[in-house]
Write an enzyme that holds these catalytic residues in place. Structure first.
Site, PDB file in Angstrom:
ATOM      1  N   PRO A   7       0.842  -1.200   0.000  1.00 34.27           N
ATOM      2  CA  PRO A   7       0.000   0.000   0.000  1.00 34.27           C
ATOM      3  C   PRO A   7       0.872   1.243   0.000  1.00 34.27           C
ATOM      4  CG  PRO A   7       0.132  -0.907   2.215  1.00 34.27           C
ATOM      5  CD  PRO A   7       0.888  -1.856   1.324  1.00 34.27           C
ATOM      6  N   MET A   8       0.549   2.197  -0.856  1.00 29.07           N
ATOM      7  CA  MET A   8       1.271   3.468  -0.893  1.00 29.07           C
ATOM      8  C   MET A   8       0.294   4.561  -1.296  1.00 29.07           C
ATOM      9  SD  MET A   8       4.996   2.598  -2.573  1.00 29.07           S
ATOM     10  CE  MET A   8       5.610   4.220  -2.116  1.00 29.07           C
ATOM     11  N   GLN A  68      -6.255  -1.585   4.852  1.00 27.69           N
ATOM     12  CA  GLN A  68      -5.308  -1.071   5.825  1.00 27.69           C
ATOM     13  C   GLN A  68      -5.915   0.118   6.576  1.00 27.69           C
ATOM     14  OE1 GLN A  68      -1.570   1.373   5.124  1.00 27.69           O
ATOM     15  NE2 GLN A  68      -0.630  -0.624   5.585  1.00 27.69           N
ATOM     16  N   CYS A  99       3.684   4.831   8.169  1.00 25.93           N
ATOM     17  CA  CYS A  99       3.646   6.129   7.499  1.00 25.93           C
ATOM     18  C   CYS A  99       4.527   7.130   8.250  1.00 25.93           C
ATOM     19  CB  CYS A  99       2.220   6.659   7.423  1.00 25.93           C
ATOM     20  SG  CYS A  99       2.109   8.248   6.544  1.00 25.93           S
ATOM     21  N   ASN A 200      10.014  -6.229   3.121  1.00 24.37           N
ATOM     22  CA  ASN A 200       9.626  -5.086   2.308  1.00 24.37           C
ATOM     23  C   ASN A 200      10.761  -4.072   2.338  1.00 24.37           C
ATOM     24  OD1 ASN A 200       7.756  -2.160   2.871  1.00 24.37           O
ATOM     25  ND2 ASN A 200       7.757  -3.186   0.911  1.00 24.37           N
ATOM     26  N   GLY A 201      10.926  -3.346   1.249  1.00 26.43           N
ATOM     27  CA  GLY A 201      11.929  -2.284   1.218  1.00 26.43           C
ATOM     28  C   GLY A 201      12.988  -2.495   0.167  1.00 26.43           C
ATOM     29  N   ARG A 225       7.327   0.534  -4.578  1.00 22.49           N
ATOM     30  CA  ARG A 225       7.905   1.374  -5.629  1.00 22.49           C
ATOM     31  C   ARG A 225       8.490   0.553  -6.772  1.00 22.49           C
ATOM     32  NH1 ARG A 225      12.001   4.886  -2.352  1.00 22.49           N
ATOM     33  NH2 ARG A 225      12.086   2.996  -1.088  1.00 22.49           N
TER      34      ARG A 225
END
Length: 416
Positions: A7-8, A68, A99, A200-201, A225
């Site tokens: 989610p972004m 979320q 966030c 993640n990342g 991303r």
């Protein structure tokens, strides 16, 4: 290997999710950008109805879409979770503890929850109780707020409160999207916890997906991303893992991993080149492109993304957004898709300077797709660059950011 779309807010949103699923797919599950739960309400029932109204469990068809939540008011969070599950049919509830925006953390939500493990435990426990075991409750978190001193306490708080799994983006709130994701923290979580851990990342290629899996032993991957830099990334990862599922020892042959003094993995530029050639052979794999040219898939994604409105309606963008808004949205995604290929990056710097009064959104989209047609390289971006559109508000800044990224080889230097 389970692959999830991250989610972004304002990036991996409903138009992007639907366009990606309909044109390329490859992810097993997705999650909405956060549903903001207010800190106070004079009419909790009406508030809960309002904030959950736009969620659609069937948005992606057969692909599950988790909901979320982000907030700090335990009662309102619990009420929203209950409604999302019992009325809206959400298959999973995820709590945003990642966030980094000050407007969010100032109200005690997002990564601010990581300042107090006891409060985090209470929030997760209330969500688990609210859904009554009907669906799993999970947490997406950073490694800390100012630092990682409470990292293990937060992990244990989440597990003890009943979370089904935890997704870790190993940067602190203070780091935002800067620096490198410290994958060793994911590995330590795997050692500490009995629940599954999703990594993640900075997963922007098959090489980095393999690296994070090899280094951490994570139970799944969540990609944000990177999936916009290379819309076929999920397919590439799934295809490679499918090929190698009977012999994971191929990691040693396919992925030359050097160790930095701090324990993180690294890839030098020559290794990245070799790996691009290695994984590039997936371009001809029907599991990746389905026999269609990769550039055509990317163009199809862009066209659909440009057309969908924020409510997911076909051609909704034309009805609900101004020309300026539509062009701005295209610029945001273009920065990602054009980042890893030199010819596209050069074209992007020119296209970022185009102003809404000079072209229509349709003409601007045509200019973008023409560049993709000319310059997209099968096999995915040859240069593994980390992009953050938040730090690239204008053309000159974008050029500076890309030049810095290219010169330091962020991914190659940190295998992030």
């Amino acid at each position: 290997m389970c692959c999830m779309q991250a989610p972004m807010e304002n990036l991996a949103d409903r138009p992007a999710r639907i366009a990606l699923k309909e044109t390329v797919g490859g992810f097993d599950e997705a999650c909405t950008e956060f549903i903001r739960v207010p800190g106070h309400s004079d009419n909790p029932r009406a508030t809960t109805r309002g904030i959950t109204a736009s969620y659609d469990a069937n948005e992606l068809g057969e692909v599950p879409l988790a909901a979320q939540l982000m907030g700090s008011n335990i009662d309102l969070l619990a009420a929203a979770a209950e409604r999302l599950v019992t009325v809206k049919g959400a298959p999973r509830i995820d709590l945003n503890c990642g966030c980094p925006a000050n407007v969010v953390t100032g109200g005690g939500a997002g990564s601010s929850l990581l300042r107090d493990p006891d409060q985090l435990h209470e929030v997760v426990r209330s969500l688990v109780a609210a859904v009554g075991g009907a669906v799993p409750v999970t947490v997406k978190m950073r490694s800390g707020f100012d630092d990682t001193s409470l990292y293990e306490d937060n992990l244990l708080a989440v597990q003890e409160a009943g979370a089904a799994f935890v997704t870790i983006h190993p940067r602190t709130k203070q780091q935002s999207y800067n620096g490198r994701a410290d994958w060793s923290l994911i590995a330590s979580a795997k050692q500490l916890l009995s629940i599954p851990v999703v990594g993640n990342g900075d997963i922007v290629s098959v090489a980095s997906a393999l690296a994070i899996y090899r280094e951490t032993g994570c139970d799944g991957l969540m990609i944000g991303r990177g999936a916009l830099q290379d819309p076929l990334l999920f397919r590439r990862i799934k295809a490679y893992f499918a090929q190698q599922q009977s012999s994971l020892e191929h990691f040693e042959d396919g992925l030359s991993v050097a160790q930095n003094p701090n324990g993180t993995s690294s890839l030098d530029s020559s290794q990245m080149t070799c790996q691009h050639q290695l994984y590039g052979n997936l371009a001809s794999d029907p599991a990746v492109s389905g026999g269609v040219r990769e550039c055509d898939l990317v163009i199809d994604f862009l066209k659909r993304y440009a057309a969908y409105g924020f409510d997911g309606s076909v051609n909704g963008a034309e009805q609900s957004l101004s020309q300026s808004g539509r062009i701005g949205r295209l610029k945001k995604v273009m920065k990602y898709i054009f980042s890893g290929q030199p010819e596209l990056r050069a074209a992007c710097c020119h296209l970022l300077r185009v102003q809404p009064g000079q072209v229509t959104a349709e003409q601007y989209l045509q200019q973008i797709t023409q560049q993709v047609e000319l310059h997209w390289q099968d096999g995915g971006p040859p240069e593994q660059i980390l992009v953050n559109h938040v730090t690239m508000p204008g053309s000159s800044k974008a050029e500076q950011t890309w030049q810095a990224a290219h010169s330091t080889k962020m991914l190659a230097a940190a295998c992030v």
